[in-house]
Enzyme design. Sequence first.
Site: not given
Length: 429
Positions: A183, A267, A369
Site C-alpha cells: 500500500d 494497487e 495501511d
Amino acid sequence: MLTGRKYRLDLTPDQAEFAERIGGVCRSVWNTALEQRRTYRRRDAWIGYHEQARQLAEAKQEFAWLAEVPGHCLQQTLIDLDQACSRHGTWKVRWKSKARTRPSFRFPEGAKIAIERLNRRWARAKLPKLGWVRFRITRPLGGAVRNATVSRDGTHWHVSFLVEDGALTPQRHDHPGSAAGIDRGVAKVVTRSDGIFHHQVFAREREVEHAATLQRRLARTQKGSTRREHAAAKLAKALAKVRRRRADFAAKTAHTLATGFELIVFEALPTKNMTAAVAPKPDPGQQGAFLPNGAASKSGLNRSILDKGWHRIELATRGKARYTGTCVITVNPAYTSQTCNVRTVVDRKSRQSQAVFRCTSCGHTEHADVNAAKNILTAGRAEHARPRPGARAGARKPRNHVGRKANRQATAAQGHATASPELAGIPRP
Ligand SMILES: [Zn+2]
C-alpha cells in the site's frame, strides 16, 4: 538484460558550455519538428520521421549552429519525437520550454563510445564531438554499452549508459511462495501486508519552506536577468536534492521487496488524478500540513517537493524483479482501505482515521495501511491464480516464469500430438 548506469560527469567549462548548446539545439529541433507536424496535421497532411530527417540534413548544410552539434543526437531527437507522437498523438506531445526542461541528449551508437578507466575513482568516455569526458566511476559498468545519454540535473551533468549486462532472470525466486501486498501512502510511503513500513521524509519542513522562499524570489526577478538565473539555479539545486533522496529510497525499497518476495502486488495508481493524489488533504502534524490550501498542493513546486514517488517505486521494483524472478502485478484499488481483511466486509465507517481501521462488523482492529495492504495482497493472489486464456508469453507480464515454461511445454506437446499422425503418414479417411 538491459540496464542503466548513471555517473556524474566532470566536464571542463568548455565542454559544459558545449553540452548546454547541444541540449539547446536538440530542444529547438524537437520544437520545430513538433510545430511542423502540427502544421501538416492542420492541413490534413502528414509528415513522418524520414522526411523530417531529410530536411534536417538539408538544414545542416545551411546553418553552422546545427552542423556543429553531434548529428546523431539530433536524429535521436526526431526519433524520440516520432515515437512520442505515435504513442500519444501529435496534439498531446508537449513543447520543451527552455525554463522547464532539463537539457538531455542521447548518443545512440554505443559501439562507437570508447570507455577507459583512468584510476580507481575516475574513468573517461569518448563521445562524438564532445571528446573525452571524465566521470566518477562509482560502480562498475558491468557490460557492453548500447547508448549514452548526457543530461543536466540542476547544476550537475550526468551520463547514463544503457548496458547489456548478460544477466538472466532466474527460473525460480529464492523464496518460493512468498508474497506481499504493497500500500502506497502519504503518512507511510510504503506499507507491506506483513506489517512492515518503508518510510523516508524526502524534504524536511524547513527545506519545503526554503524552496517556497526561493520560488517567490524567482517570481520577483525579471526574465533574462542574471538574478533570475541565480535564483533558478538555487531552486533547481534544492529540488534536485529532494529528487535524489526519492530515487535512492525507491531503489533501496525495490531491492528489499524484490529480493524478499516472489509475488508483489501493488494497487494500480490512477493516471489522471495523479496530481491531486500526490498531496491529499494533509493530516495535522503530518508533512505538508502548513500548505495554505488544497489547490496549492497540486501546483508545480509543491508537487515536485512533496511527491512521494509512488510510481517510481513500482518502476524500480519491476526493474529489480527481472533479476530475482519476482512477479509484479497491480490490482484495482477500489475499497481496499474500507474492507476488513478478516471477513471481507466493506464499510466506509470502518476506516476510523488515517491510521486506524476498526471493522464495524467484527471489531477487528489494525493499522489502516496494513489492512489495505492485506486486501491488496488478497486481490493480487486471486488475480495471480486466475488462468488467462489466450495470454501469450511475453505479450504481457508473465505470471511467473515456471508457469510460462510449463505453458510452452504444454503447447509443444499439443503441437506434437496433432502433428504426429500426418508425419507418420497415416492416410486420412
Ligand atoms: Zn471484520
